[in-house]
Design an enzyme around this catalytic site. Structure first.
Site, PDB file in Angstrom:
ATOM      1  N   HIS A 185       0.853  -1.192   0.000  1.00 24.12           N
ATOM      2  CA  HIS A 185       0.000   0.000   0.000  1.00 24.12           C
ATOM      3  C   HIS A 185       0.886   1.238   0.000  1.00 24.12           C
ATOM      4  O   HIS A 185       2.030   1.210   0.467  1.00 24.12           O
ATOM      5  CB  HIS A 185      -0.879   0.014   1.247  1.00 24.12           C
ATOM      6  CG  HIS A 185      -1.965  -1.000   1.242  1.00 24.12           C
ATOM      7  ND1 HIS A 185      -3.104  -0.868   2.015  1.00 24.12           N
ATOM      8  CD2 HIS A 185      -2.096  -2.174   0.587  1.00 24.12           C
ATOM      9  CE1 HIS A 185      -3.880  -1.912   1.826  1.00 24.12           C
ATOM     10  NE2 HIS A 185      -3.303  -2.723   0.970  1.00 24.12           N
ATOM     11  N   GLU A 193       0.963   3.842   1.853  1.00 22.64           N
ATOM     12  CA  GLU A 193       1.450   4.241   3.172  1.00 22.64           C
ATOM     13  C   GLU A 193       2.638   3.390   3.618  1.00 22.64           C
ATOM     14  O   GLU A 193       3.621   3.917   4.140  1.00 22.64           O
ATOM     15  CB  GLU A 193       0.342   4.109   4.230  1.00 22.64           C
ATOM     16  CG  GLU A 193      -0.883   4.922   3.957  1.00 22.64           C
ATOM     17  CD  GLU A 193      -1.994   4.158   3.238  1.00 22.64           C
ATOM     18  OE1 GLU A 193      -3.160   4.390   3.553  1.00 22.64           O
ATOM     19  OE2 GLU A 193      -1.678   3.314   2.362  1.00 22.64           O
ATOM     20  N   CYS A 248      -6.360   1.956   5.641  1.00 25.84           N
ATOM     21  CA  CYS A 248      -7.006   0.718   6.072  1.00 25.84           C
ATOM     22  C   CYS A 248      -6.438   0.338   7.445  1.00 25.84           C
ATOM     23  O   CYS A 248      -5.496   0.965   7.934  1.00 25.84           O
ATOM     24  CB  CYS A 248      -6.733  -0.380   5.044  1.00 25.84           C
ATOM     25  SG  CYS A 248      -5.010  -0.959   5.047  1.00 25.84           S
ATOM     26  N   CYS A 255      -2.562  -0.254   7.437  1.00 27.30           N
ATOM     27  CA  CYS A 255      -1.772   0.968   7.294  1.00 27.30           C
ATOM     28  C   CYS A 255      -1.907   1.878   8.509  1.00 27.30           C
ATOM     29  O   CYS A 255      -0.928   2.496   8.942  1.00 27.30           O
ATOM     30  CB  CYS A 255      -2.171   1.699   6.019  1.00 27.30           C
ATOM     31  SG  CYS A 255      -1.702   0.767   4.537  1.00 27.30           S
TER      32      CYS A 255
END
Length: 151
Positions: free
Chosen positions: A53, A55, A83, A86
Site C-alpha cells: 500500500h 502508506e 485501512c 496501514c
C-alpha cells in the site's frame, strides 16, 4: 497555497502513478521539516503483494532515509483514509500527524469504519486532519473505478 494542499497535491501525483499502472489510485508522501522525504503509491498488483500500500511503501522509504523506524517529527499526506493495516503501521512508525484527502466508508480505519489512531489502548497517539483536497482525491478514485467497470 497552503502547505497542506501543496503536499496533498504531491500525494495526488503518486496516486496518478498508481492509476496509470492500473492500481487503485492512492498516493502518500511523508514530510519532515518542510521537505518531502518519502513517497509511495499502491503497487499491490505489480508486486503481487497485499502489503504494498502507498502508506507502507512511504513509511519504509522514510525509515530507510532517516535510518530509524521511529518517524517522530514526520507527517504523512494520504489521498484515501488508511485501512487497518496501514493505520497500525502509522501508529507503530510514530508519525506525528496524518492528513487525509478523503474518507473510506467501506474500509477506513481512521474514523470511518473504525479508528485505530484513537484507540484508547494505543501507547502512541497520531493526530489527523481530514478533507485536504477532498474533491480531487475523490475524483481520481471515482474515475478509476468508472473505467474499471467499463472493462
Amino acid at each position: 497555497m497552503e502547505n497542506k494542499e501543496k503536499y496533498m497535491k504531491e500525494a495526488l501525483k503518486e496516486a496518478q502513478k498508481a492509476y496509470e499502472a492500473l492500481e487503485i489510485p492512492i498516493g502518500a508522501v511523508i514530510v519532515k521539516d518542510g521537505k518531502i522525504i518519502a513517497r509511495g503509491h499502491n503497487q499491490k498488483e505489480e508486486k503481487q503483494d497485499t502489503t504494498m500500500h502507498a502508506e507502507i511503501i512511504a513509511i519504509k522509504k522514510a525509515s530507510k532515509k532517516l535510518g530509524a523506524w521511529r518517524l517522530n517529527g514526520c507527517e504523512m499526506y494520504i489521498t484515501l483514509e488508511p485501512c487497518p493495516m496501514c493505520a497500525g503501521a502509522i501508529v507503530n512508525a510514530r508519525l506525528d500527524k496524518i492528513y487525509i484527502g478523503t474518507m473510506d466508508e467501506k474500509n477506513g480505519a481512521c474514523g470511518s469504519v473504525t479508528d485505530v489512531l484513537e484507540d484508547y489502548k494505543q501507547n502512541y497517539k497520531v493526530e489527523k486532519e481530514n478533507g485536504i483536497c477532498q474533491k480531487k482525491c475523490e475524483e481520481i478514485l471515482k474515475q478509476f473505478f468508472k473505467e474499471l467497470r467499463k472493462k
